[in-house]
Design a protein around this motif. Structure first.
Motif, PDB file in Angstrom:
ATOM      1  N   ALA A   2       0.844  -1.196   0.000  1.00 43.58           N
ATOM      2  CA  ALA A   2       0.000   0.000   0.000  1.00 43.58           C
ATOM      3  C   ALA A   2       0.882   1.250   0.000  1.00 43.58           C
ATOM      4  O   ALA A   2       1.192   1.825   1.025  1.00 43.58           O
ATOM      5  CB  ALA A   2      -0.909  -0.010   1.221  1.00 43.58           C
ATOM      6  N   HIS A   3       1.306   1.693  -1.192  1.00 41.64           N
ATOM      7  CA  HIS A   3       2.203   2.840  -1.297  1.00 41.64           C
ATOM      8  C   HIS A   3       1.496   4.151  -0.955  1.00 41.64           C
ATOM      9  O   HIS A   3       2.125   5.109  -0.536  1.00 41.64           O
ATOM     10  CB  HIS A   3       2.794   2.911  -2.699  1.00 41.64           C
ATOM     11  N   ASN A   4       0.174   4.207  -1.158  1.00 45.19           N
ATOM     12  CA  ASN A   4      -0.551   5.452  -0.928  1.00 45.19           C
ATOM     13  C   ASN A   4      -1.177   5.534   0.459  1.00 45.19           C
ATOM     14  O   ASN A   4      -1.888   6.486   0.764  1.00 45.19           O
ATOM     15  CB  ASN A   4      -1.635   5.635  -1.997  1.00 45.19           C
ATOM     16  N   GLY A   5      -0.953   4.523   1.300  1.00 45.09           N
ATOM     17  CA  GLY A   5      -1.487   4.556   2.648  1.00 45.09           C
ATOM     18  C   GLY A   5      -2.915   4.081   2.775  1.00 45.09           C
ATOM     19  O   GLY A   5      -3.489   4.148   3.867  1.00 45.09           O
ATOM     20  N   GLY A  11     -16.044  -2.759   3.633  1.00 39.29           N
ATOM     21  CA  GLY A  11     -17.173  -2.945   2.721  1.00 39.29           C
ATOM     22  C   GLY A  11     -16.760  -3.276   1.314  1.00 39.29           C
ATOM     23  O   GLY A  11     -17.449  -2.920   0.357  1.00 39.29           O
ATOM     24  N   GLY A  12     -15.615  -3.950   1.151  1.00 34.24           N
ATOM     25  CA  GLY A  12     -15.152  -4.356  -0.163  1.00 34.24           C
ATOM     26  C   GLY A  12     -14.362  -3.305  -0.917  1.00 34.24           C
ATOM     27  O   GLY A  12     -14.030  -3.492  -2.083  1.00 34.24           O
ATOM     28  N   ARG A  13     -14.020  -2.172  -0.253  1.00 33.21           N
ATOM     29  CA  ARG A  13     -13.263  -1.113  -0.927  1.00 33.21           C
ATOM     30  C   ARG A  13     -12.008  -0.766  -0.134  1.00 33.21           C
ATOM     31  O   ARG A  13     -12.029  -0.688   1.096  1.00 33.21           O
ATOM     32  CB  ARG A  13     -14.120   0.160  -1.074  1.00 33.21           C
ATOM     33  N   TRP A  14     -10.928  -0.523  -0.871  1.00 35.26           N
ATOM     34  CA  TRP A  14      -9.691  -0.042  -0.252  1.00 35.26           C
ATOM     35  C   TRP A  14      -9.778   1.461  -0.083  1.00 35.26           C
ATOM     36  O   TRP A  14     -10.171   2.173  -0.999  1.00 35.26           O
ATOM     37  CB  TRP A  14      -8.480  -0.410  -1.109  1.00 35.26           C
ATOM     38  N   GLN A  15      -9.391   1.928   1.077  1.00 35.49           N
ATOM     39  CA  GLN A  15      -9.519   3.351   1.357  1.00 35.49           C
ATOM     40  C   GLN A  15      -8.588   3.769   2.490  1.00 35.49           C
ATOM     41  O   GLN A  15      -8.120   2.949   3.273  1.00 35.49           O
ATOM     42  CB  GLN A  15     -10.965   3.678   1.746  1.00 35.49           C
ATOM     43  N   GLY A  16      -8.312   5.052   2.538  1.00 35.80           N
ATOM     44  CA  GLY A  16      -7.640   5.633   3.687  1.00 35.80           C
ATOM     45  C   GLY A  16      -8.688   6.119   4.667  1.00 35.80           C
ATOM     46  O   GLY A  16      -9.845   5.690   4.634  1.00 35.80           O
ATOM     47  N   ASP A  17      -8.292   7.024   5.533  1.00 34.15           N
ATOM     48  CA  ASP A  17      -9.227   7.612   6.484  1.00 34.15           C
ATOM     49  C   ASP A  17      -9.000   9.119   6.471  1.00 34.15           C
ATOM     50  O   ASP A  17      -8.005   9.607   7.008  1.00 34.15           O
ATOM     51  CB  ASP A  17      -8.972   7.039   7.891  1.00 34.15           C
ATOM     52  N   GLU A  21      -4.300  10.542   9.861  1.00 30.31           N
ATOM     53  CA  GLU A  21      -3.076  10.781   9.104  1.00 30.31           C
ATOM     54  C   GLU A  21      -2.574   9.520   8.402  1.00 30.31           C
ATOM     55  O   GLU A  21      -2.960   8.402   8.738  1.00 30.31           O
ATOM     56  CB  GLU A  21      -1.980  11.311  10.036  1.00 30.31           C
ATOM     57  N   ILE A  22      -1.715   9.748   7.434  1.00 31.52           N
ATOM     58  CA  ILE A  22      -0.966   8.677   6.799  1.00 31.52           C
ATOM     59  C   ILE A  22       0.426   8.665   7.430  1.00 31.52           C
ATOM     60  O   ILE A  22       1.074   9.706   7.543  1.00 31.52           O
ATOM     61  CB  ILE A  22      -0.843   8.905   5.279  1.00 31.52           C
ATOM     62  N   ARG A  23       0.877   7.489   7.865  1.00 34.76           N
ATOM     63  CA  ARG A  23       2.182   7.400   8.519  1.00 34.76           C
ATOM     64  C   ARG A  23       3.110   6.474   7.739  1.00 34.76           C
ATOM     65  O   ARG A  23       2.662   5.496   7.139  1.00 34.76           O
ATOM     66  CB  ARG A  23       2.040   6.872   9.945  1.00 34.76           C
ATOM     67  N   PRO A  24       4.400   6.756   7.764  1.00 35.11           N
ATOM     68  CA  PRO A  24       5.357   5.859   7.110  1.00 35.11           C
ATOM     69  C   PRO A  24       5.554   4.580   7.913  1.00 35.11           C
ATOM     70  O   PRO A  24       5.400   4.562   9.136  1.00 35.11           O
ATOM     71  CB  PRO A  24       6.644   6.688   7.070  1.00 35.11           C
ATOM     72  N   VAL A  25       5.888   3.520   7.214  1.00 34.51           N
ATOM     73  CA  VAL A  25       6.247   2.236   7.828  1.00 34.51           C
ATOM     74  C   VAL A  25       7.727   1.996   7.569  1.00 34.51           C
ATOM     75  O   VAL A  25       8.198   2.152   6.429  1.00 34.51           O
ATOM     76  CB  VAL A  25       5.401   1.087   7.239  1.00 34.51           C
ATOM     77  N   HIS A  26       8.459   1.636   8.610  1.00 34.75           N
ATOM     78  CA  HIS A  26       9.906   1.441   8.503  1.00 34.75           C
ATOM     79  C   HIS A  26      10.263  -0.018   8.768  1.00 34.75           C
ATOM     80  O   HIS A  26       9.670  -0.671   9.627  1.00 34.75           O
ATOM     81  CB  HIS A  26      10.644   2.339   9.491  1.00 34.75           C
ATOM     82  N   SER A  27      11.249  -0.518   8.036  1.00 36.44           N
ATOM     83  CA  SER A  27      11.700  -1.890   8.220  1.00 36.44           C
ATOM     84  C   SER A  27      12.593  -1.989   9.450  1.00 36.44           C
ATOM     85  O   SER A  27      13.490  -1.153   9.638  1.00 36.44           O
ATOM     86  CB  SER A  27      12.485  -2.370   6.992  1.00 36.44           C
ATOM     87  N   PRO A  28      12.400  -3.017  10.283  1.00 36.01           N
ATOM     88  CA  PRO A  28      13.305  -3.216  11.408  1.00 36.01           C
ATOM     89  C   PRO A  28      14.703  -3.643  10.974  1.00 36.01           C
ATOM     90  O   PRO A  28      15.646  -3.564  11.758  1.00 36.01           O
ATOM     91  CB  PRO A  28      12.627  -4.323  12.224  1.00 36.01           C
ATOM     92  N   ILE A  29      14.854  -4.052   9.734  1.00 34.73           N
ATOM     93  CA  ILE A  29      16.145  -4.537   9.249  1.00 34.73           C
ATOM     94  C   ILE A  29      17.180  -3.415   9.247  1.00 34.73           C
ATOM     95  O   ILE A  29      18.297  -3.577   9.741  1.00 34.73           O
ATOM     96  CB  ILE A  29      16.001  -5.135   7.838  1.00 34.73           C
ATOM     97  N   GLY A  35       6.885   1.880   3.123  1.00 34.30           N
ATOM     98  CA  GLY A  35       5.516   2.085   2.678  1.00 34.30           C
ATOM     99  C   GLY A  35       4.796   3.057   3.582  1.00 34.30           C
ATOM    100  O   GLY A  35       5.392   3.694   4.465  1.00 34.30           O
ATOM    101  N   LEU A  36       3.485   3.180   3.355  1.00 29.69           N
ATOM    102  CA  LEU A  36       2.631   4.075   4.119  1.00 29.69           C
ATOM    103  C   LEU A  36       1.414   3.314   4.622  1.00 29.69           C
ATOM    104  O   LEU A  36       0.964   2.355   3.980  1.00 29.69           O
ATOM    105  CB  LEU A  36       2.172   5.251   3.246  1.00 29.69           C
ATOM    106  N   MET A  37       0.881   3.750   5.753  1.00 29.33           N
ATOM    107  CA  MET A  37      -0.313   3.117   6.299  1.00 29.33           C
ATOM    108  C   MET A  37      -1.271   4.170   6.837  1.00 29.33           C
ATOM    109  O   MET A  37      -0.868   5.280   7.208  1.00 29.33           O
ATOM    110  CB  MET A  37       0.035   2.149   7.432  1.00 29.33           C
ATOM    111  N   SER A  38      -2.546   3.807   6.869  1.00 26.49           N
ATOM    112  CA  SER A  38      -3.557   4.665   7.473  1.00 26.49           C
ATOM    113  C   SER A  38      -3.506   4.508   8.988  1.00 26.49           C
ATOM    114  O   SER A  38      -3.587   3.394   9.505  1.00 26.49           O
ATOM    115  CB  SER A  38      -4.947   4.279   6.977  1.00 26.49           C
ATOM    116  N   TRP A  39      -3.343   5.620   9.682  1.00 30.95           N
ATOM    117  CA  TRP A  39      -3.399   5.638  11.144  1.00 30.95           C
ATOM    118  C   TRP A  39      -4.823   6.062  11.499  1.00 30.95           C
ATOM    119  O   TRP A  39      -5.120   7.214  11.740  1.00 30.95           O
ATOM    120  CB  TRP A  39      -2.349   6.597  11.692  1.00 30.95           C
ATOM    121  N   SER A  40      -5.723   5.082  11.524  1.00 29.21           N
ATOM    122  CA  SER A  40      -7.155   5.345  11.383  1.00 29.21           C
ATOM    123  C   SER A  40      -7.814   5.793  12.686  1.00 29.21           C
ATOM    124  O   SER A  40      -7.280   5.624  13.781  1.00 29.21           O
ATOM    125  CB  SER A  40      -7.860   4.102  10.851  1.00 29.21           C
ATOM    126  N   SER A  41      -9.010   6.312  12.517  1.00 30.98           N
ATOM    127  CA  SER A  41      -9.807   6.852  13.615  1.00 30.98           C
ATOM    128  C   SER A  41     -10.831   5.823  14.083  1.00 30.98           C
ATOM    129  O   SER A  41     -11.092   4.812  13.421  1.00 30.98           O
ATOM    130  CB  SER A  41     -10.539   8.106  13.152  1.00 30.98           C
TER     131      SER A  41
END
Length: 481
Positions: A2-5, A11-17, A21-29, A35-41
């Motif tokens: 999910a590059h766009n968060g 309900g069968g649809r991909w969406q943000g919130d 906000e959209i937050r970055p995801v970091h690899s522990p490596i 990537g980006l993820m929805s930090w949802s409400s």
């Protein structure tokens, strides 16, 4: 990925919130942004619950055979994406690719298992005192399940709830751990590929204290499935009061090595239990009780096994252990090791974070001797690549140390005396006792969970045990002629 968060599937649809906000995801490596993820409400989570409630009645009425076919399609979709899912799992969680590939394969198996078992979800006819009455029981879905899952096995643990839950006719609202939100979204895309009705599986990413709390407490969810820490499990139990709850929580062994054990076999199995997934397993060999007569010999074997672990970038060939997943668990492992050392333990291998790794989340495979009973590493769940060895002098002392712990999930005993082995099976205060094998031994259809009076959960995941737990047992009575 999910590059766009847009990591929410509602309900069968991909969406943000849009409310969050959209937050970055970091690899522990290496700390790189992946990537980006929805930090949802809470509102997004509530919308997911509403979508599930709208979709569930028709799904619950569908033919069991049709639901079984859908589970098989999901399993096939996961299998087709296995390499890509495993690569993302390694990148986001930090486990070696071979372990990730195995986990994804087992998640496909989990859906296939649910497809098979749901066809045999049989009730009973019950004899009655009244000769004119007949009584039968059968299983019905509970409704909407709130499922909250951790980061250590972020593909397979969700499947332990989602597969039997969907097969039984429930709809699911799922909140994964934020540190593995991307691979959760990738798993949901595989489910989407199987063409389930919209709203049957919903995914909401974000903080557990927000979106997780919303789905477990929302009046629109009928039941809860959770794997994670004992502390969070207690919070969820309070917030979901009155709802059926299936929970697999923390563990802390023990593993018992008796004086007649095959030490080579015991060391190999115990080391696997300590270092697989960098020790981030609820059934890890986190405290090891060794009979004093074989203590020194066993310690040598464990030290050799720890030195054989190859710590490094888990994407590279030959690496057998990667980083810990997040800063909180890395800090806890370091704290527990330092506490043990401060109470007189000795690190014969490892004992610290290495200086030459690309992130601060790596921890050396560690073997501690002379561990005190009051050490945190003996009393709490460490969740890291540490083998703490405690000396015992008798079976009675082993039972005493085993009982002196708030966890009760899985234990192991190594002995060549079958009578003695089964004495341990009866006496150990854990839901599962493995004889002459790693504490991590488990298969998808085997009941897995803690014992009453401990902090390791309630109910059993695994095969038909999860399937029946995620259903209501309904009773029908009628009069004959």
């Amino acid at each position: 990925m999910a590059h766009n968060g847009e990591t929410n599937f509602i309900g069968g649809r991909w969406q943000g919130d849009p409310r969050s906000e959209i937050r970055p995801v970091h690899s522990p490596i290496d700390g790189s942004r992946i990537g980006l993820m929805s930090w949802s409400s809470r509102q997004a989570a509530a919308e997911a619950v509403s979508a599930a409630r709208a979709a569930q009645p028709a799904w619950g009425k569908a033919s069991i055979w049709d639901r079984a076919k859908a589970m098989r399609r999901i399993g096939e979709a996961i299998a087709a994406r296995r390499a890509d899912l495993a690569a993302l799992l390694t990148l986001e969680q930090g486990k070696p690719y071979a372990e990730a590939f195995f986990e994804v394969g087992k998640s496909a198996d989990g859906f296939h298992l649910a497809a098979d078992l749901v066809k045999y979800l049989e009730g009973n006819t019950i004899p009655t005192e009244d000769p004119g009455k007949r009584v039968m029981t059968f299983y019905r879905p509970r409704g909407v399940y709130a499922v909250v899952t951790p980061w250590n096995f972020p593909v397979n643990i969700p499947v332990e709830y989602i597969a039997p839950g969907l097969a039984a006719g429930n709809a699911v609202v799922w909140t994964p751990a934020p540190t593995t939100a991307l691979v959760a979204a990738a798993l949901a895309r595989a489910v989407e590929e199987a063409d389930l009705p919209p709203g049957i599986l919903n995914l909401v990413t974000g903080a557990g204290a927000v979106v997780g709390d919303e789905i477990v407490s929302n009046p629109g969810t009928n039941a809860v499935g959770f794997t994670g820490s004992a502390a969070t499990g207690k919070q969820i139990s309070l917030r979901a009061a009155g709802k059926p709850q299936l929970m697999e929580l923390g563990g802390n062994g023990p593993v018992v090595i008796l004086e007649d054990a095959d030490l080579d076999r015991a060391a190999a199995a115990t080391a696997s239990g300590c270092f697989v997934n960098a020790g981030q397993v609820c059934s890890s060999s986190e405290r090891i009780l060794v009979h004093r007569k074989v203590y020194a010999d066993f310690a040598e074997r464990m030290a050799a096994a720890a030195r054989a672990v190859v710590l490094g970038d888990p994407r590279e060939d030959g690496v057998t252990m990667g980083p810990l997943n997040n800063a909180a668990v890395a800090a806890k492992v370091a704290e527990h090791v330092q506490d043990a050392l401060g109470r007189g333990a000795r690190a014969i291998v490892g004992g610290k974070r290495p200086d030459d790794m690309p992130s601060p989340l790596y921890f050396e495979p560690t073997v501690l001797t002379r561990v005190a009973r009051e050490a945190l590493i003996n009393t709490e769940e460490t969740f890291g690549p540490v083998a703490p060895l405690l000396a015992i002098d008798s079976d009675e002392e082993a039972f005493e140390v085993a009982r002196d712990n708030r966890y009760g999930l899985v234990s192991s005993v190594f002995t060549q005396d079958i009578d003695r082995a089964f004495r341990y099976v009866e006496a150990m205060p854990t839901g599962m006792v493995n004889i002459n094998d790693t504490s991590n031994y488990w298969e998808l259809h085997i009941p897995f969970g803690g014992v009453s009076g401990k902090d390791s959960g309630m109910g059993r995941v695994g095969g038909r045990h999860a399937l029946t737990a995620m259903c209501d047992l309904k009773t029908a009575t009628f009069t004959v002629g």
